[in-house]
Design an enzyme around this catalytic site. Structure first.
Site, PDB file in Angstrom:
ATOM      1  N   ASP A 103      -2.653  -2.272  -0.288  1.00 41.12           N
ATOM      2  CA  ASP A 103      -3.935  -2.155   0.210  1.00 41.12           C
ATOM      3  C   ASP A 103      -5.078  -1.491  -0.045  1.00 41.12           C
ATOM      4  O   ASP A 103      -6.127  -2.081   0.210  1.00 41.12           O
ATOM      5  CB  ASP A 103      -3.606  -2.619   1.920  1.00 41.12           C
ATOM      6  CG  ASP A 103      -2.950  -1.008   2.685  1.00 41.12           C
ATOM      7  OD1 ASP A 103      -2.590  -1.300   3.414  1.00 41.12           O
ATOM      8  OD2 ASP A 103      -3.974  -0.035   2.360  1.00 41.12           O
ATOM      9  N   HIS A 118       4.260   0.677  -5.863  1.00 44.47           N
ATOM     10  CA  HIS A 118       4.445  -0.317  -5.441  1.00 44.47           C
ATOM     11  C   HIS A 118       3.831  -1.504  -5.546  1.00 44.47           C
ATOM     12  O   HIS A 118       3.477  -2.850  -5.593  1.00 44.47           O
ATOM     13  CB  HIS A 118       4.886  -1.166  -3.735  1.00 44.47           C
ATOM     14  CG  HIS A 118       6.373  -0.643  -3.489  1.00 44.47           C
ATOM     15  ND1 HIS A 118       6.537  -0.411  -1.998  1.00 44.47           N
ATOM     16  CD2 HIS A 118       7.233   0.453  -3.908  1.00 44.47           C
ATOM     17  CE1 HIS A 118       7.945  -0.099  -1.760  1.00 44.47           C
ATOM     18  NE2 HIS A 118       8.015   0.777  -3.294  1.00 44.47           N
ATOM     19  N   CYS A 129       2.378 -12.866 -20.160  1.00 44.08           N
ATOM     20  CA  CYS A 129       1.943 -11.739 -21.057  1.00 44.08           C
ATOM     21  C   CYS A 129       1.006 -10.391 -20.358  1.00 44.08           C
ATOM     22  O   CYS A 129       0.646  -9.849 -21.121  1.00 44.08           O
ATOM     23  CB  CYS A 129       0.872 -12.521 -22.073  1.00 44.08           C
ATOM     24  SG  CYS A 129      -1.088 -12.187 -21.161  1.00 44.08           S
TER      25      CYS A 129
HETATM   26  N1  APR Z   1       1.365   4.694  13.274  1.00 43.59           N
HETATM   27  C1  APR Z   1       3.121   5.662  12.596  1.00 43.59           C
HETATM   28  N2  APR Z   1       4.329   4.591  12.060  1.00 43.59           N
HETATM   29  C2  APR Z   1       3.878   3.555  12.528  1.00 43.59           C
HETATM   30  C3  APR Z   1       2.615   2.531  13.215  1.00 43.59           C
HETATM   31  C4  APR Z   1       1.823   3.823  13.381  1.00 43.59           C
HETATM   32  N3  APR Z   1       0.681   3.206  13.481  1.00 43.59           N
HETATM   33  N4  APR Z   1       2.676   1.513  12.697  1.00 43.59           N
HETATM   34  C5  APR Z   1       4.231   1.261  12.253  1.00 43.59           C
HETATM   35  N5  APR Z   1       4.322   2.876  12.097  1.00 43.59           N
HETATM   36  C6  APR Z   1       6.253   2.661  11.674  1.00 43.59           C
HETATM   37  C7  APR Z   1       7.217   1.235  12.397  1.00 43.59           C
HETATM   38  O1  APR Z   1       7.533   2.317  13.483  1.00 43.59           O
HETATM   39  C8  APR Z   1       8.317   1.857  11.191  1.00 43.59           C
HETATM   40  O2  APR Z   1       9.391   2.300  11.196  1.00 43.59           O
HETATM   41  O3  APR Z   1       6.045   2.172   9.958  1.00 43.59           O
HETATM   42  C9  APR Z   1       7.136   1.985   9.751  1.00 43.59           C
HETATM   43  C10 APR Z   1       6.901   0.577   8.963  1.00 43.59           C
HETATM   44  O4  APR Z   1       8.354   0.504   8.582  1.00 43.59           O
HETATM   45  P1  APR Z   1       7.749  -0.570   7.651  1.00 43.59           P
HETATM   46  O5  APR Z   1       7.082  -2.039   8.707  1.00 43.59           O
HETATM   47  O6  APR Z   1       9.264  -0.875   6.743  1.00 43.59           O
HETATM   48  O7  APR Z   1       7.138  -0.725   6.115  1.00 43.59           O
HETATM   49  P2  APR Z   1       7.884  -0.321   5.062  1.00 43.59           P
HETATM   50  O8  APR Z   1       8.599   1.638   4.985  1.00 43.59           O
HETATM   51  O9  APR Z   1       6.175   0.413   3.889  1.00 43.59           O
HETATM   52  O10 APR Z   1       8.118  -1.331   4.022  1.00 43.59           O
HETATM   53  C11 APR Z   1       8.578  -0.577   2.584  1.00 43.59           C
HETATM   54  O11 APR Z   1       9.380  -2.659   1.927  1.00 43.59           O
HETATM   55  O12 APR Z   1       9.286  -4.836   2.140  1.00 43.59           O
HETATM   56  C12 APR Z   1       8.575  -3.720   1.578  1.00 43.59           C
HETATM   57  O13 APR Z   1       7.656  -3.078  -0.133  1.00 43.59           O
HETATM   58  C13 APR Z   1       7.906  -3.913   1.021  1.00 43.59           C
HETATM   59  O14 APR Z   1       6.166  -1.541   0.145  1.00 43.59           O
HETATM   60  C14 APR Z   1       7.325  -2.420   1.498  1.00 43.59           C
HETATM   61  C15 APR Z   1       8.358  -1.101   1.469  1.00 43.59           C
END
Ligand code: APR
Length: 246
Positions: A103, A118, A129
């Site tokens: 983001d 990522h 290309c």
């Molecule tokens: N503060 C702290 N933790 C939070 C908050 C917050 N405000 N909001 C959500 N979380 C936690 C959730 O509890 C969860 O454990 O953040 C974590 C987000 O986990 P995911 O949704 O799995 O995201 P992420 O770990 O970044 O995913 C990794 O997966 O889909 C692919 O490429 C994508 O980069 C992504 C990768």
């Protein structure tokens, strides 16, 4: 002293900190994460949407998904958690941020040393290309195969994110690994640590003698190995760091 106070105290003392962030870093900016109850992967399977197979076999669904995700970026801004990390970098404590997020909010918050392992939703390129293209190209609705966004070489224009099944950007990943191997502490924020190789970084830090700290809303697989685990919201926990040390 509770875990949050201990973390804040350690952050005021640490000399060479590396931070690993995930989608939980940006939920307080209004962006959904992936695996929480209303996350993006609750409604869709990643492979259906965020993969090369989806781009090539289900392009209309693929472009609709990324047009939707680009629309989510409109009007979102860095939150106090992003700003706190930028402040820690200005204080010379934070060596770099390794982020799984696409983001661009860490950079918008003023962080300079950010490794987007990522990729980035703020960029677009030709799948064939590699030529860069304005990301606005991906905002146009695509309702038929004749409207697929194409490069002058004929290849499909796709977002600059790492799709499932693709290699991570070599430069960003190697710099991230080198930083984690030499840090005093790795602070993991807002990630479920389900996706590799990002999820291997906590183990790499521990194997090189670093301390491991976690800020997450829900448990992660590395909590048992962490010196400090703060169960909470990143912006709320880190927000006080943006204020000068009282
Ligand atoms: N503060 C702290 N933790 C939070 C908050 C917050 N405000 N909001 C959500 N979380 C936690 C959730 O509890 C969860 O454990 O953040 C974590 C987000 O986990 P995911 O949704 O799995 O995201 P992420 O770990 O970044 O995913 C990794 O997966 O889909 C692919 O490429 C994508 O980069 C992504 C990768």
């Amino acid at each position: 002293m509770d875990a949050k106070d201990r973390l804040i105290q350690e952050l005021r003392r640490v000399e060479r900190l590396v931070v690993l962030t995930g989608a939980g870093m940006s939920t307080e900016s209004g962006l959904p994460d992936f695996r929480s109850k209303d996350g993006l992967w609750r409604k869709h399977r990643p492979e259906e949407l965020a993969s090369v197979d989806a781009l090539l076999q289900r392009p209309l669904l693929f472009y609709e998904f990324y047009r939707y995700r680009l629309g989510l970026l409109d009007g979102v801004a860095p939150n106090p958690g992003h700003l706190a990390l930028a402040e820690l970098e200005r204080q010379g404590k934070l060596h770099c941020i390794v982020t799984q997020n696409v983001d661009g909010l860490h950079t918008q918050a003023g962080s300079r040393n950010v490794y987007e392992i990522h990729g980035s939703l703020r960029q677009a390129r030709c799948h064939t290309c590699g030529r860069s293209h304005p990301v606005e190209t991906l905002r146009k609705p695509v309702t038929s195969l004749s409207e697929l966004p194409r490069c002058r070489c004929g290849g499909l224009i796709r977002p600059g994110v790492v799709l499932f099944g693709e290699m991570l950007p070599e430069d960003a990943l190697s710099r991230a690994i080198a930083a984690v191997e030499t840090c005093d502490a790795l602070l993991v924020i807002g990630t479920s640590l389900q996706v590799y190789p990002a999820a291997s970084l906590p183990r790499l830090a521990l194997d090189h003698g670093a301390r491991l700290w976690v800020i997450n809303l829900t448990p992660t697989p590395y909590d048992a190995f962490a010196d400090i685990v703060v169960t909470g919201k990143a912006a709320e926990v880190l927000g006080p760091m943006t204020r000068p040390h009282e």
